[in-house]
Design a protein around this motif. Structure first.
Motif, PDB file in Angstrom:
ATOM      1  N   ALA A  24     -52.730  14.781 -12.319  1.00 44.79           N
ATOM      2  CA  ALA A  24     -51.491  15.562 -12.243  1.00 44.79           C
ATOM      3  C   ALA A  24     -51.100  15.735 -10.782  1.00 44.79           C
ATOM      4  O   ALA A  24     -51.952  15.758  -9.904  1.00 44.79           O
ATOM      5  CB  ALA A  24     -51.676  16.924 -12.905  1.00 44.79           C
ATOM      6  N   GLY A  25     -49.792  15.868 -10.576  1.00 41.04           N
ATOM      7  CA  GLY A  25     -49.291  16.105  -9.231  1.00 41.04           C
ATOM      8  C   GLY A  25     -49.108  14.826  -8.428  1.00 41.04           C
ATOM      9  O   GLY A  25     -49.430  13.731  -8.890  1.00 41.04           O
ATOM     10  N   TYR A  74     -44.221  11.389  -5.886  1.00 39.93           N
ATOM     11  CA  TYR A  74     -44.352  12.162  -7.120  1.00 39.93           C
ATOM     12  C   TYR A  74     -44.678  11.298  -8.342  1.00 39.93           C
ATOM     13  O   TYR A  74     -44.672  10.069  -8.284  1.00 39.93           O
ATOM     14  CB  TYR A  74     -43.081  12.978  -7.340  1.00 39.93           C
ATOM     15  CG  TYR A  74     -42.867  14.003  -6.243  1.00 39.93           C
ATOM     16  CD1 TYR A  74     -43.574  15.204  -6.247  1.00 39.93           C
ATOM     17  CD2 TYR A  74     -42.008  13.742  -5.178  1.00 39.93           C
ATOM     18  CE1 TYR A  74     -43.407  16.132  -5.225  1.00 39.93           C
ATOM     19  CE2 TYR A  74     -41.842  14.667  -4.152  1.00 39.93           C
ATOM     20  CZ  TYR A  74     -42.541  15.861  -4.180  1.00 39.93           C
ATOM     21  OH  TYR A  74     -42.382  16.768  -3.161  1.00 39.93           O
ATOM     22  N   GLU A  75     -44.937  11.998  -9.449  1.00 40.75           N
ATOM     23  CA  GLU A  75     -45.457  11.367 -10.661  1.00 40.75           C
ATOM     24  C   GLU A  75     -44.577  10.224 -11.172  1.00 40.75           C
ATOM     25  O   GLU A  75     -45.091   9.198 -11.617  1.00 40.75           O
ATOM     26  CB  GLU A  75     -45.604  12.406 -11.791  1.00 40.75           C
ATOM     27  CG  GLU A  75     -46.439  13.618 -11.439  1.00 40.75           C
ATOM     28  CD  GLU A  75     -45.683  14.651 -10.601  1.00 40.75           C
ATOM     29  OE1 GLU A  75     -44.447  14.749 -10.702  1.00 40.75           O
ATOM     30  OE2 GLU A  75     -46.357  15.358  -9.831  1.00 40.75           O
ATOM     31  N   ILE A 151     -47.191  24.718  -8.094  1.00 41.35           N
ATOM     32  CA  ILE A 151     -46.872  24.381  -9.490  1.00 41.35           C
ATOM     33  C   ILE A 151     -47.861  25.023 -10.467  1.00 41.35           C
ATOM     34  O   ILE A 151     -47.573  25.120 -11.665  1.00 41.35           O
ATOM     35  CB  ILE A 151     -46.753  22.856  -9.731  1.00 41.35           C
ATOM     36  CG1 ILE A 151     -48.077  22.121  -9.475  1.00 41.35           C
ATOM     37  CG2 ILE A 151     -45.628  22.267  -8.880  1.00 41.35           C
ATOM     38  CD1 ILE A 151     -48.028  20.642  -9.866  1.00 41.35           C
ATOM     39  N   TYR A 183     -45.784  17.382 -14.956  1.00 41.37           N
ATOM     40  CA  TYR A 183     -46.474  17.005 -13.728  1.00 41.37           C
ATOM     41  C   TYR A 183     -47.676  16.090 -13.969  1.00 41.37           C
ATOM     42  O   TYR A 183     -48.278  15.611 -13.019  1.00 41.37           O
ATOM     43  CB  TYR A 183     -46.940  18.253 -12.971  1.00 41.37           C
ATOM     44  CG  TYR A 183     -45.805  19.131 -12.494  1.00 41.37           C
ATOM     45  CD1 TYR A 183     -44.935  18.701 -11.493  1.00 41.37           C
ATOM     46  CD2 TYR A 183     -45.596  20.386 -13.054  1.00 41.37           C
ATOM     47  CE1 TYR A 183     -43.893  19.501 -11.056  1.00 41.37           C
ATOM     48  CE2 TYR A 183     -44.550  21.208 -12.622  1.00 41.37           C
ATOM     49  CZ  TYR A 183     -43.712  20.760 -11.631  1.00 41.37           C
ATOM     50  OH  TYR A 183     -42.681  21.562 -11.203  1.00 41.37           O
TER      51      TYR A 183
END
Length: 199
Positions: A24-25, A74-75, A151, A183
């Motif tokens: 994640a992230g 980012y993802e 987050i 995320y």
């Protein structure tokens, strides 16, 4: 103390990333050029020092560096181009934002796509050998941790404040219970095979 430089060029930058192994992230990259007279006995690979020391050293690095830049990838981009290419893109973007631009670049790891007009050298475990690579690792790690802490407030059930998006047992149990969120890196193996998840 770690070595100051790999090359004889005046402006040698170091670049590293944090978060490649997370589910994640973002993956976060940093690049930094330190002055020739920079010395510090405490700077090391960010994984080898405490969180408290990392933040203390971040202030020092930002104060003393000739130039530095941190970049989050980012993802959605990670999903499109894969984690290796996302890591390289983050490092490239960070390097290209430096002012002055480096004449030579050292990269932590063993893979990198060259930047036109900048010579580079990949160095495995370089963040344990060179000050600029250790400094870049500290910047990347602390800025990524800050993002994950932020987050965490939106999705506290995954406890990112503690696990920072790494695939800990606690994190995976939370995914099993609540499912993935925006995320999470959906193409990553979020759960072990026996805990299959409908995505």
């Amino acid at each position: 103390m770690l070595s100051k430089k790999f090359s004889n060029y005046n402006f040698e930058a170091g670049t590293d990333e944090a978060g490649r192994g997370c589910i994640a992230g973002p993956v976060t990259a940093a690049a930094v050029i330190l002055p020739d007279d920079f010395e510090n006995e405490e700077i090391n690979d960010s994984k080898k020092i405490s969180s408290q020391l990392r933040y203390k050293l971040r202030e020092l690095i930002e104060d003393k560096a000739l130039t530095y830049k941190v970049t989050h990838i980012y993802e959605d981009t990670i999903e499109k181009i894969n984690i290796l290419h996302a890591s390289i893109q983050g490092m490239q973007e960070s390097v290209l934002a430096l002012n002055p631009q480096p004449e030579f670049l050292i990269v932590d790891g063993n893979k990198f796509t060259p930047i036109p007009d900048i010579l580079h050298q990949c160095i495995v475990k370089g963040d344990m050998k060179y000050l600029s690579l250790a400094a870049a690792s500290i910047l990347a790690k602390t800025y990524r941790d800050d993002y994950m802490n932020k987050i965490h407030e939106e999705f506290p059930m995954y406890n990112w404040k503690k696990n920072k998006g790494y695939p800990t047992k606690e994190h995976r149990i939370a995914i099993t219970k609540y499912g993935p969120c925006k995320y999470h890196r959906k193409k990553f193996k979020l759960l072990p095979g026996q805990l299959g998840l409908e995505l």
